[in-house]
Design an enzyme around this catalytic site. Structure first.
Site, mmCIF file in Angstrom:
data_model
loop_
_atom_site.group_PDB
_atom_site.id
_atom_site.type_symbol
_atom_site.label_atom_id
_atom_site.label_comp_id
_atom_site.label_asym_id
_atom_site.label_seq_id
_atom_site.Cartn_x
_atom_site.Cartn_y
_atom_site.Cartn_z
ATOM 1 N N ASP A 53 3.220 58.258 -16.540
ATOM 2 C CA ASP A 53 3.402 58.134 -15.090
ATOM 3 C C ASP A 53 4.851 57.849 -14.690
ATOM 4 O OD1 ASP A 53 2.482 55.713 -16.551
ATOM 5 O OD2 ASP A 53 3.088 54.693 -14.725
ATOM 6 N N GLN B 257 6.958 45.834 -33.541
ATOM 7 C CA GLN B 257 8.182 46.628 -33.509
ATOM 8 C C GLN B 257 7.844 48.126 -33.648
ATOM 9 O OE1 GLN B 257 8.427 43.590 -35.843
ATOM 10 N NE2 GLN B 257 8.723 42.701 -33.841
ATOM 11 N N ASP C 24 8.002 48.481 -28.366
ATOM 12 C CA ASP C 24 7.588 48.428 -26.958
ATOM 13 C C ASP C 24 6.964 49.728 -26.466
ATOM 14 O OD1 ASP C 24 8.647 45.860 -26.900
ATOM 15 O OD2 ASP C 24 10.619 46.589 -26.267
ATOM 16 N N GLU C 25 6.318 50.451 -27.349
ATOM 17 C CA GLU C 25 5.737 51.748 -26.983
ATOM 18 C C GLU C 25 4.444 51.594 -26.199
ATOM 19 O OE1 GLU C 25 6.382 50.729 -30.059
ATOM 20 O OE2 GLU C 25 7.815 52.069 -31.012
ATOM 21 N N LYS D 278 3.123 55.654 -20.797
ATOM 22 C CA LYS D 278 4.097 55.658 -19.703
ATOM 23 C C LYS D 278 4.394 57.047 -19.167
ATOM 24 C CE LYS D 278 6.098 51.642 -19.449
ATOM 25 N NZ LYS D 278 6.900 50.440 -19.569
ATOM 26 N N ARG E 63 15.754 46.892 -21.097
ATOM 27 C CA ARG E 63 15.692 47.859 -22.205
ATOM 28 C C ARG E 63 16.583 49.049 -21.874
ATOM 29 N NH1 ARG E 63 9.198 47.505 -22.064
ATOM 30 N NH2 ARG E 63 8.921 45.605 -23.271
ATOM 31 N N THR F 67 14.863 45.457 -37.476
ATOM 32 C CA THR F 67 14.263 44.148 -37.664
ATOM 33 C C THR F 67 14.122 43.955 -39.178
ATOM 34 O OG1 THR F 67 12.520 42.672 -36.888
ATOM 35 C CG2 THR F 67 11.820 44.894 -37.524
ATOM 36 N N THR G 118 11.888 38.676 -24.419
ATOM 37 C CA THR G 118 13.154 38.047 -24.040
ATOM 38 C C THR G 118 13.550 38.345 -22.601
ATOM 39 O OG1 THR G 118 14.350 39.986 -24.822
ATOM 40 C CG2 THR G 118 14.040 38.202 -26.405
ATOM 41 N N GLY H 208 6.375 41.380 -28.478
ATOM 42 C CA GLY H 208 5.766 41.049 -27.192
ATOM 43 C C GLY H 208 4.836 42.198 -26.852
ATOM 44 N N HIS H 209 3.533 41.987 -26.993
ATOM 45 C CA HIS H 209 2.544 43.057 -26.805
ATOM 46 C C HIS H 209 1.747 42.777 -25.534
ATOM 47 C CE1 HIS H 209 2.609 44.050 -31.389
ATOM 48 N NE2 HIS H 209 3.788 44.145 -30.817
ATOM 49 N N LYS I 28 1.859 49.362 -27.787
ATOM 50 C CA LYS I 28 0.890 49.113 -28.865
ATOM 51 C C LYS I 28 -0.207 48.162 -28.394
ATOM 52 C CE LYS I 28 4.388 47.633 -31.316
ATOM 53 N NZ LYS I 28 5.524 48.047 -30.472
ATOM 54 N N GLY I 29 0.225 47.112 -27.648
ATOM 55 C CA GLY I 29 -0.725 46.099 -27.204
ATOM 56 C C GLY I 29 -1.873 46.705 -26.407
HETATM 57 P P1 GDP Z 1 4.290 46.872 -27.148
HETATM 58 O O1 GDP Z 1 5.288 45.889 -27.647
HETATM 59 O O2 GDP Z 1 4.340 48.161 -27.888
HETATM 60 O O3 GDP Z 1 2.895 46.323 -27.069
HETATM 61 O O4 GDP Z 1 4.720 47.232 -25.646
HETATM 62 P P2 GDP Z 1 5.222 46.168 -24.525
HETATM 63 O O5 GDP Z 1 4.071 45.402 -24.042
HETATM 64 O O6 GDP Z 1 6.418 45.419 -25.003
HETATM 65 O O7 GDP Z 1 5.783 47.163 -23.421
HETATM 66 C C1 GDP Z 1 5.001 48.138 -22.839
HETATM 67 C C2 GDP Z 1 5.010 47.878 -21.316
HETATM 68 O O8 GDP Z 1 4.556 49.035 -20.645
HETATM 69 C C3 GDP Z 1 4.079 46.783 -20.903
HETATM 70 O O9 GDP Z 1 4.587 46.157 -19.755
HETATM 71 C C4 GDP Z 1 2.779 47.518 -20.571
HETATM 72 O O10 GDP Z 1 1.955 46.810 -19.660
HETATM 73 C C5 GDP Z 1 3.335 48.759 -19.947
HETATM 74 N N1 GDP Z 1 2.545 49.989 -20.111
HETATM 75 C C6 GDP Z 1 1.806 50.401 -21.166
HETATM 76 N N2 GDP Z 1 1.336 51.650 -20.962
HETATM 77 C C7 GDP Z 1 1.792 52.029 -19.748
HETATM 78 C C8 GDP Z 1 1.687 53.239 -18.982
HETATM 79 O O11 GDP Z 1 1.080 54.228 -19.377
HETATM 80 N N3 GDP Z 1 2.316 53.263 -17.757
HETATM 81 C C9 GDP Z 1 3.021 52.207 -17.287
HETATM 82 N N4 GDP Z 1 3.612 52.341 -16.115
HETATM 83 N N5 GDP Z 1 3.143 51.055 -17.986
HETATM 84 C C10 GDP Z 1 2.554 50.992 -19.193
HETATM 85 P P1 IMO Z 2 7.387 44.828 -30.160
HETATM 86 O O1 IMO Z 2 6.386 44.469 -31.226
HETATM 87 C C1 IMO Z 2 11.477 46.071 -29.312
HETATM 88 C C2 IMO Z 2 14.590 44.387 -31.900
HETATM 89 C C3 IMO Z 2 15.587 43.415 -31.306
HETATM 90 C C4 IMO Z 2 16.829 43.745 -32.125
HETATM 91 C C5 IMO Z 2 16.225 44.011 -33.516
HETATM 92 C C6 IMO Z 2 16.285 42.839 -34.455
HETATM 93 O O2 IMO Z 2 7.151 44.148 -28.873
HETATM 94 O O3 IMO Z 2 7.525 46.308 -30.060
HETATM 95 P P2 IMO Z 2 14.844 40.600 -34.594
HETATM 96 O O4 IMO Z 2 14.687 39.473 -33.611
HETATM 97 O O5 IMO Z 2 13.581 41.293 -34.944
HETATM 98 O O6 IMO Z 2 15.628 40.189 -35.811
HETATM 99 O O7 IMO Z 2 15.792 41.675 -33.811
HETATM 100 O O8 IMO Z 2 14.877 44.384 -33.297
HETATM 101 N N1 IMO Z 2 13.165 44.018 -31.726
HETATM 102 C C7 IMO Z 2 12.334 44.643 -30.887
HETATM 103 N N2 IMO Z 2 12.561 45.646 -30.012
HETATM 104 N N3 IMO Z 2 10.225 45.589 -29.502
HETATM 105 C C8 IMO Z 2 9.987 44.602 -30.396
HETATM 106 O O9 IMO Z 2 8.751 44.192 -30.704
HETATM 107 C C9 IMO Z 2 11.078 44.064 -31.113
HETATM 108 N N4 IMO Z 2 11.203 43.093 -32.041
HETATM 109 C C10 IMO Z 2 12.487 43.088 -32.410
HETATM 110 O O10 IMO Z 2 15.781 43.666 -29.925
HETATM 111 O O11 IMO Z 2 17.403 44.931 -31.678
HETATM 112 MG MG MG Z 3 6.900 44.744 -26.920
#
Ligand code: GDP
Ligand code: IMO
Ligand code: MG
Length: 426
Positions: A330, A221, A13-14, A328, A302, A236, A298, A40-41, A16-17
């Site tokens: 900001d 991940q 959830d860094e 992030k 976090r 994972t 889900t 979830g990207h 990446k998307g």
């Molecule tokens: P991913 O799984 O690595 O693609 O990341 P996620 O989409 O799960 O989570 C990142 C969340 O932070 C998403 O809701 C993005 O829209 C949001 N996001 C990404 N970059 C920034 C940022 O620089 N600032 C803020 N406030 N939100 C961001």
């Molecule tokens: P993205 O690509 C954050 C975590 C789950 C759990 C562990 C194992 O959006 O960054 P799993 O269902 O993969 O067997 O669960 O990994 N996990 C993630 N955490 N971002 C994800 O994906 C994740 N995909 C799995 O919360 O701790």
């Molecule tokens: Mg994600």
């Protein structure tokens, strides 16, 4: 080689998307190589938000080819849902989205097993059946997309798999067995969904590479969730580190020109497992609130904490990361003081090493360095306009990590981005 891996360098959830979408404008092909719809990207563009679980985050740019490689585990219904979402948004993925004929399927019984073991005592998985699907792959009881038309194979393997699954479901978890007829009844639907886009993606991708096309390898991940290098067993069941690209797409080691790691300016984690810098207090709550830190898959809250330079250094080393993007930024606006973990203290001894054992990681007492906070970085798109304290934070992190931070994100929208350096795609 004009190709780049975009990987998460923390616990997922860094952001990446956002960067895959942003950089897909400079690429021809975008590929997922591991994970499944546990991912979830999020992409925010043109005032709209899209969340991708299986389909590469480059699909929004019209002419881009997207590949779901053999290393990904595919739930056909999740794929259909995403295809419907795209079509509903006026985006046509047909004829430019391809799924590997060797990709393993997440079967209904994998989801049952995941749910049952989570209810008993789990690691907080996403309950999408991802772990069991990979277990069955390695136990040679998987169903791949290319197996769906092979009736004898299907019949034999589903019987074998259900023997194992039902023994566990019924005896260990006191649940109802999964019926073979219920599983087999889904096969025609799976075929309908997958047939139009299933090909030998390794052959396709190698041909693109030979033609000099620009490729993005989209990690799901993060490295700290990697089955080998993460906080095992709280991980994972795949390889988000770039090693997963070679096996998950069937390409050679020279096919990855550059590795771009994505980190947040702090740390989050979903699910259980050690998290040395976790803030179980009002500061953690504030970060969660400001950063809207709830799972994109889900919806789970976090866990939030300060930036952890020890775990990120480990992550950068095992993944050969060349350069970083930080998101992030900001969210840290308006803090009087910001902390970064520079070392771990374990059983009274200081170390810069990331422990291999989760029980040891659990005993870590973080050693912090403090930074002066800053008022506002939100929405800033020019590095020179950042407050001095924010620039200091970036410079010090670069020194601590021994790597350049080439891009900064100051908001969820793709436009809220600061570009400081060049990438191999430029
Ligand atoms: P991913 O799984 O690595 O693609 O990341 P996620 O989409 O799960 O989570 C990142 C969340 O932070 C998403 O809701 C993005 O829209 C949001 N996001 C990404 N970059 C920034 C940022 O620089 N600032 C803020 N406030 N939100 C961001
Ligand atoms: P993205 O690509 C954050 C975590 C789950 C759990 C562990 C194992 O959006 O960054 P799993 O269902 O993969 O067997 O669960 O990994 N996990 C993630 N955490 N971002 C994800 O994906 C994740 N995909 C799995 O919360 O701790
Ligand atoms: Mg994600």
């Amino acid at each position: 080689m004009k190709s780049i891996a975009i990987i998460g360098a923390q616990w997922g959830d860094e952001g990446k998307g956002k960067f895959v979408h942003l950089l897909s404008g400079k690429a021809d092909v975008i590929c997922r190589y591991q994970g499944g719809n546990n991912a979830g990207h999020t992409v925010v563009t043109g005032g709209k938000k899209y969340v991708f679980h299986l389909i590469p985050s480059g699909i929004l740019k019209e002419d881009k080819v997207c590949i779901i490689g053999n290393g990904v585990v595919v739930n056909p219904y999740a794929l259909q849902e995403e295809l419907d979402m795209l079509k509903g948004a006026g985006i046509d993925p047909d004829s430019r989205l391809f799924v590997s004929d060797r990709a393993h399927l997440i079967m209904p019984y994998h989801i049952e097993l995941d749910a049952a073991s989570e209810e008993a005592a789990g690691v907080g998985t996403t309950r999408r059946g991802v772990g069991p699907a990979y277990s069955f792959k390695y136990a040679r009881m998987g169903i791949r997309t290319c197996d769906l038309t092979e009736k004898d194979y299907l019949d034999r393997v589903v019987t074998l798999a259900l023997d194992e699954v039902n023994a566990i479901l019924v005896k260990r978890f006191n649940r109802k067995p999964v019926l073979k007829s219920d599983v087999m009844q889904k096969i025609p639907e799976y075929l309908d969904i997958l047939n139009p886009c299933t090909v030998n993606t390794s052959k396709l991708l190698n041909e693109y590479i030979r033609q000099g096309k620009r490729i993005i390898y989209e990690g799901a991940q993060g490295v700290l969730l990697d089955v080998d290098f993460g906080s095992y067993p709280y991980i994972t069941s795949s390889s988000p580190a770039p090693g997963g690209i070679l096996t998950g797409l069937g390409v050679g080691p020279k096919s990855v020109g550059q590795v771009l790691g994505i980190v947040k300016a702090y740390t989050t984690r979903v699910g259980s497992g050690p998290f040395p810098t976790e803030l179980k207090n009002e500061v953690g709550e504030l970060i969660r609130k400001r950063g809207v830190e709830f799972g994109a898959s889900t919806g789970r809250p976090r866990r939030c904490g300060w930036f952890d330079a020890v775990s990120v250094r480990h992550s950068l080393m095992v993944s050969g990361t060349d350069t970083l993007a930080m998101t992030k930024f900001d969210v840290l606006d308006n803090f009087d003081m910001i902390r970064v973990c520079t070392q771990y203290e374990i059983d009274g001894k200081k170390t810069s090493d990331f422990p291999s054992n989760a029980a040891v990681l659990e005993r870590v007492v973080p050693v912090y360095e403090e930074f002066e906070g800053w008022d506002k970085s939100s929405g800033i798109r020019d590095y020179n306009k950042l407050p001095d304290a924010a620039k200091d934070y970036i410079r010090t992190l670069e020194e601590m990590l021994g790597i350049e931070i080439v891009m900064l994100s100051t908001g969820a929208d793709e436009e809220d981005t600061i570009v400081r350096g060049k990438l191999v795609l430029d």
